[in-house]
Design an enzyme around this catalytic site. Sequence first.
Site, PDB file in Angstrom:
ATOM      1  N   GLY A 188       0.801  -1.221   0.000  1.00  0.00           N
ATOM      2  CA  GLY A 188       0.000   0.000   0.000  1.00  0.00           C
ATOM      3  C   GLY A 188       0.831   1.266   0.000  1.00  0.00           C
ATOM      4  O   GLY A 188       1.728   1.406   0.803  1.00  0.00           O
ATOM      5  N   SER A 189       0.548   2.208  -0.901  1.00  0.00           N
ATOM      6  CA  SER A 189       1.424   3.365  -1.026  1.00  0.00           C
ATOM      7  C   SER A 189       0.867   4.346  -2.055  1.00  0.00           C
ATOM      8  O   SER A 189      -0.270   4.238  -2.485  1.00  0.00           O
ATOM      9  CB  SER A 189       2.811   2.887  -1.448  1.00  0.00           C
ATOM     10  OG  SER A 189       2.693   1.921  -2.476  1.00  0.00           O
ATOM     11  N   ARG A 190       1.730   5.270  -2.462  1.00  0.00           N
ATOM     12  CA  ARG A 190       1.297   6.316  -3.392  1.00  0.00           C
ATOM     13  C   ARG A 190       2.504   6.801  -4.201  1.00  0.00           C
ATOM     14  O   ARG A 190       3.632   6.788  -3.718  1.00  0.00           O
ATOM     15  CB  ARG A 190       0.689   7.449  -2.577  1.00  0.00           C
ATOM     16  CG  ARG A 190       0.539   8.776  -3.274  1.00  0.00           C
ATOM     17  CD  ARG A 190      -0.141   9.757  -2.343  1.00  0.00           C
ATOM     18  NE  ARG A 190       0.154  11.135  -2.687  1.00  0.00           N
ATOM     19  CZ  ARG A 190      -0.371  12.180  -2.072  1.00  0.00           C
ATOM     20  NH1 ARG A 190      -1.202  12.001  -1.070  1.00  0.00           N
ATOM     21  NH2 ARG A 190      -0.057  13.403  -2.441  1.00  0.00           N
TER      22      ARG A 190
END
Length: 220
Positions: A188-190
């Site tokens: 999970g990240s951006r």
Amino acid sequence: MKLHKEGTKILVITTILTILLSAGFYFGLASISIWLFAILELALIIFVVLIFRFFRVPKRSCPNEEGVIYAPADGKVVVIEDVEENEHLKEKRTQVSIFMSPLNVHVNYYPIAGEVSYTKYHPGKFLVAWHPKSSTENERSTVGFKTKSGVEIIMRQIAGAVARRIITYSNVGEYFSGGDQFGFIKFGSRIDIFLPTDAEILVNLEDKTVGSETPIARLK
């Protein structure tokens, strides 16, 4: 579909633990409650499938149309706005941010062909990846590069509340093609990409992107 090299250690440990837990469930519960045994086994199988799925590397082919910026990651567009890029370029840029949930492919791709001109890792916090301050306060890794036409672009990998490890393969001076891998972020990240303000943005908020395949902007 291949599995990413960054998952090798985790997948080996997961497989060993799965075998041990499965054996423990069988010898400890099967004779007492077959239903409880079945439910726990099913939950274990689902967990293992999700872990393996997280490290998948689908076959992708970047169109590499001249002047087109493709999505650097799978996910959802959560930010489109003009901001000051204060780390490297020190000028106003259009920021496009893509949020990756744990269910997305987590390979990060170069969005267009070019040459790496800047890299820097920043330790930091672990705010949720969609938090407005995550771009400047979270653990992150910044990569700058110049396209063949000389346009400089900045990309930033950002850790989130769950993501705790950013991997960046970029080195200053290396050349690459659109669609080549430049990194991976675990769980999970951006990714933020900072484009010239006169670039034509081809996506809208909430749009879903496919890394190295979805056009997100066109350079002037």
